[in-house]
Write an enzyme that holds these catalytic residues in place. Structure first.
Site, PDB file in Angstrom:
ATOM      1  CG  ASP A  42      -1.787   1.179   1.376  1.00 16.78           C
ATOM      2  OD1 ASP A  42      -1.702   2.070   0.507  1.00 16.78           O
ATOM      3  OD2 ASP A  42      -2.556   1.241   2.353  1.00 16.78           O
ATOM      4  CD  GLU A  96      26.605   4.448   7.576  1.00 12.04           C
ATOM      5  OE1 GLU A  96      26.489   3.239   7.765  1.00 12.04           O
ATOM      6  OE2 GLU A  96      25.898   5.301   8.155  1.00 12.04           O
ATOM      7  CB  CYS A 107      24.015   7.762  10.718  1.00 18.70           C
ATOM      8  SG  CYS A 107      23.376   6.492   9.620  1.00 18.70           S
ATOM      9  CB  THR A 159      14.698   3.392   4.864  1.00 18.97           C
ATOM     10  OG1 THR A 159      15.364   2.121   4.983  1.00 18.97           O
ATOM     11  CG2 THR A 159      13.307   3.253   5.440  1.00 18.97           C
ATOM     12  CB  SER A 182      18.131  -0.201  13.687  1.00 20.74           C
ATOM     13  OG  SER A 182      17.050  -0.007  12.807  1.00 20.74           O
ATOM     14  CG  HIS A 228      20.158   9.710  12.149  1.00 20.66           C
ATOM     15  ND1 HIS A 228      20.551   9.975  10.862  1.00 20.66           N
ATOM     16  CD2 HIS A 228      20.043   8.357  12.244  1.00 20.66           C
ATOM     17  CE1 HIS A 228      20.670   8.837  10.208  1.00 20.66           C
ATOM     18  NE2 HIS A 228      20.367   7.839  11.018  1.00 20.66           N
ATOM     19  CE  LYS A 237       8.703   4.701  14.060  1.00 20.37           C
ATOM     20  NZ  LYS A 237       7.989   3.523  14.480  1.00 20.37           N
ATOM     21  CG  ASN A 282      19.245   6.963   5.875  1.00 20.09           C
ATOM     22  OD1 ASN A 282      19.805   7.966   6.327  1.00 20.09           O
ATOM     23  ND2 ASN A 282      19.278   5.792   6.472  1.00 20.09           N
ATOM     24  CB  SER A 335      23.616   1.607  13.506  1.00 19.32           C
ATOM     25  OG  SER A 335      22.284   1.999  13.330  1.00 19.32           O
TER      26      SER A 335
HETATM   27  N1  COA Z   1      -0.710   3.152   5.857  1.00 13.45           N
HETATM   28  C1  COA Z   1      -0.078   3.895   6.790  1.00 13.45           C
HETATM   29  N2  COA Z   1       0.928   3.394   7.588  1.00 13.45           N
HETATM   30  C2  COA Z   1       1.283   2.127   7.420  1.00 13.45           C
HETATM   31  C3  COA Z   1       0.661   1.286   6.469  1.00 13.45           C
HETATM   32  C4  COA Z   1      -0.386   1.847   5.661  1.00 13.45           C
HETATM   33  N3  COA Z   1      -1.014   1.129   4.734  1.00 13.45           N
HETATM   34  N4  COA Z   1       1.243   0.067   6.529  1.00 13.45           N
HETATM   35  C5  COA Z   1       2.188   0.123   7.501  1.00 13.45           C
HETATM   36  N5  COA Z   1       2.213   1.380   8.028  1.00 13.45           N
HETATM   37  C6  COA Z   1       3.087   1.866   9.100  1.00 13.45           C
HETATM   38  C7  COA Z   1       3.283   0.891  10.232  1.00 13.45           C
HETATM   39  O1  COA Z   1       2.222   0.965  11.167  1.00 13.45           O
HETATM   40  C8  COA Z   1       4.608   1.370  10.791  1.00 13.45           C
HETATM   41  O2  COA Z   1       4.402   2.523  11.597  1.00 13.45           O
HETATM   42  P1  COA Z   1       5.120   2.624  13.044  1.00 13.45           P
HETATM   43  O3  COA Z   1       6.598   2.493  12.791  1.00 13.45           O
HETATM   44  O4  COA Z   1       4.730   3.970  13.527  1.00 13.45           O
HETATM   45  O5  COA Z   1       4.597   1.485  13.847  1.00 13.45           O
HETATM   46  C9  COA Z   1       5.366   1.841   9.549  1.00 13.45           C
HETATM   47  O6  COA Z   1       4.380   2.032   8.530  1.00 13.45           O
HETATM   48  C10 COA Z   1       6.385   0.848   9.061  1.00 13.45           C
HETATM   49  O7  COA Z   1       5.780  -0.391   8.942  1.00 13.45           O
HETATM   50  P2  COA Z   1       6.504  -1.741   9.357  1.00 13.45           P
HETATM   51  O8  COA Z   1       5.582  -2.873   9.122  1.00 13.45           O
HETATM   52  O9  COA Z   1       7.112  -1.587  10.705  1.00 13.45           O
HETATM   53  O10 COA Z   1       7.634  -1.711   8.235  1.00 13.45           O
HETATM   54  P3  COA Z   1       8.790  -2.711   7.930  1.00 13.45           P
HETATM   55  O11 COA Z   1       8.683  -3.978   8.683  1.00 13.45           O
HETATM   56  O12 COA Z   1       8.815  -2.785   6.441  1.00 13.45           O
HETATM   57  O13 COA Z   1      10.117  -1.967   8.458  1.00 13.45           O
HETATM   58  C11 COA Z   1      11.814  -0.307   8.729  1.00 13.45           C
HETATM   59  C12 COA Z   1      10.331  -0.565   8.428  1.00 13.45           C
HETATM   60  C13 COA Z   1      12.041   1.202   8.834  1.00 13.45           C
HETATM   61  C14 COA Z   1      12.211  -0.966  10.042  1.00 13.45           C
HETATM   62  C15 COA Z   1      12.660  -0.884   7.543  1.00 13.45           C
HETATM   63  O14 COA Z   1      12.375  -0.153   6.388  1.00 13.45           O
HETATM   64  C16 COA Z   1      14.148  -0.869   7.799  1.00 13.45           C
HETATM   65  O15 COA Z   1      14.689  -1.825   8.322  1.00 13.45           O
HETATM   66  N6  COA Z   1      14.865   0.231   7.398  1.00 13.45           N
HETATM   67  C17 COA Z   1      16.302   0.337   7.578  1.00 13.45           C
HETATM   68  C18 COA Z   1      16.719   0.555   9.016  1.00 13.45           C
HETATM   69  C19 COA Z   1      16.459   1.909   9.582  1.00 13.45           C
HETATM   70  O16 COA Z   1      16.233   2.861   8.858  1.00 13.45           O
HETATM   71  N7  COA Z   1      16.535   2.014  10.901  1.00 13.45           N
HETATM   72  C20 COA Z   1      16.329   3.246  11.593  1.00 13.45           C
HETATM   73  C21 COA Z   1      17.177   3.454  12.815  1.00 13.45           C
HETATM   74  S1  COA Z   1      18.839   3.877  12.421  1.00 13.45           S
END
Ligand code: COA
Length: 388
Positions: free
Chosen positions: A29, A79, A111, A152, A201, A233, A242, A275, A308
């Site tokens: 979606d 990095e 980062c 991302t 993370s 960041h 968040k 990112n 990280s």
């Molecule tokens: N409409 C609106 N929001 C939606 C949605 C929809 N149809 N479907 C999912 N979402 C929301 C989820 O509720 C979630 O929100 P939340 O984080 O506030 O709970 C968000 O979108 C992400 O969904 P999620 O299922 O958690 O995504 P994912 O399992 O694909 O993982 C990351 C998301 C960011 C963890 C992943 O992209 C990743 O690993 N990125 C690299 C690491 C990173 O950037 N880490 C950050 C710290 S350095």
């Protein structure tokens, strides 16, 4: 001594992917990417743009002749380094024409690298008040096709010029830092792509924020009311939201509303670039400075850096009178608007391109390079050839 950011600029490659189209192609979606993750466009680095060329392009956009003569330290945070031995700073030094009596080094801690550069620059300027220091945060964020991290990714560089009596942001000498050995995100030497435990993370980032904020408050006696805005960041822009939610858990409504009200301005550029790892916090600061309303001189901005692995730090700065006239809003908006959209298949092809790993010579296709842009033209006899 008043030390801080005198100039700041950024560069991102001239091609991008639309996040809604990427979501459709992945059977997701689109609202998950645009709202759940908070990204609209994702910059993609063609083979002729790497961490060095992007940093040099960002630096060239802000430096004048006087700066090039006054800079005596170039600190290259990344990095996405291109050589185990030679620092990217040496190439940037040469490509931008900085005076030869400078030292140039590379800094690595995920980062956090550019923030380490800023801390080092402050100490250096305190001892050498006439110095100017160039700090770079430059990266290509790559998790790979069809991975959890794919939405991302991004690419770009931020260049920051630090000096005494800065014209944009005075930095306070007040930070709280934390180091812990954890495996939330890393990239082994043999891998083109980062490894990440995405959920962990996120959790580690927020725990570091909560911890360093607690230490910072104790050290300084400051609280949320002392901050007009906060920048974080932002590996993806939802992360900034968040972060504000963690800081304002027990806050009164006025503090929460004020911090949230600057959030959209502070992630406007990040939403369109993705990112950029070590530059992400500073792209967010730039976004706030350029896309937000003019804030009063002396308004305090909080900055949270997270790399990280992991190192986190909270520090702050206060805005200078007239800072809006020192930033380059029009040029940055034009840079983003002049980009070309890639189809999903074009993006997939570019993302998987890599330089030969066996030392074969290569001439790199640079037909699409705009005039005045620094790029990687070739690798010959194991030596990278950049063109200015
Ligand atoms: N409409 C609106 N929001 C939606 C949605 C929809 N149809 N479907 C999912 N979402 C929301 C989820 O509720 C979630 O929100 P939340 O984080 O506030 O709970 C968000 O979108 C992400 O969904 P999620 O299922 O958690 O995504 P994912 O399992 O694909 O993982 C990351 C998301 C960011 C963890 C992943 O992209 C990743 O690993 N990125 C690299 C690491 C990173 O950037 N880490 C950050 C710290 S350095």
């Amino acid at each position: 001594m008043d030390i801080g950011i005198d100039k700041i600029g950024f560069y991102t490659p001239n091609v991008y992917v639309d996040m809604e189209k990427l979501a459709e192609a992945r059977g997701v979606d689109p609202a998950k990417y645009t709202i759940g993750i908070g990204q609209e466009k994702m910059a993609v680095a063609p083979l002729h743009q790497d961490a060095v060329s992007m940093a040099a392009n960002a630096a060239l956009s802000i430096l004048d002749e006087e700066d090039k003569q006054a800079i005596d330290f170039v600190l290259f945070g990344t990095e996405s380094g291109v050589d185990h031995s030679k620092s990217g700073a040496v190439w940037v030094h040469q490509l931008t024409g900085i005076q030869k009596g400078a030292r140039s080094i590379e800094l690595k801690q995920a980062c956090y690298g550019a923030s380490a550069g800023i801390k080092m620059a402050m100490g250096h300027i305190a001892l050498n008040p006439e110095s100017k220091v160039l700090v770079l945060g430059t990266d290509i964020a790559k998790y790979g096709l069809h991975t959890g991290g794919e939405p991302t990714q991004g690419a770009g560089a931020v260049a920051i010029l630090l000096s005494q009596n800065p014209r944009i942001l005075s930095l306070d000498n007040d930070s709280a830092a934390l180091t812990k050995d954890i495996s939330d995100f890393w990239r082994p030497l043999y891998s083109d792509y980062a490894f990440v435990d995405g959920k962990f993370s996120n959790q580690a980032y927020l725990e570091f924020l909560s911890d360093v904020w607690g230490i910072y408050k104790e050290k300084t006696n400051r609280d949320l009311r002392d901050f007009e805005a906060m920048c974080f960041h932002v590996p993806y822009t939802k992360m900034g939201k968040k972060a504000i939610m963690v800081l304002t858990e027990d806050a009164d409504e006025a503090d929460t509303e004020r911090l949230m009200s600057y959030y959209q301005d502070s992630v406007y550029y990040n939403k369109q670039v993705g990112n950029i790892y070590t530059g992400s916090l500073y792209l967010s600061l730039l976004s706030l400075l350029e896309q937000g309303k003019e804030l009063e001189a002396g308004a305090r901005i909080g900055l949270f850096s997270y790399g990280s692995g992991a190192v986190g730090e909270f520090f702050s700065g206060t805005l200078k009178e007239g800072y809006k006239s020192q930033v380059r809003t029009e040029a940055h908006e034009a840079l983003l608007e002049s980009r070309t959209e890639l189809s999903i298949s074009e993006y997939e092809e570019i993302l998987e391109l890599a330089l030969p790993k066996d030392g074969t010579d290569i001439d790199i296709d640079h037909k699409e390079v705009k005039e005045g842009t620094i790029y990687l033209a070739a690798v010959k006899s194991h030596i990278r050839e950049y063109v200015n």
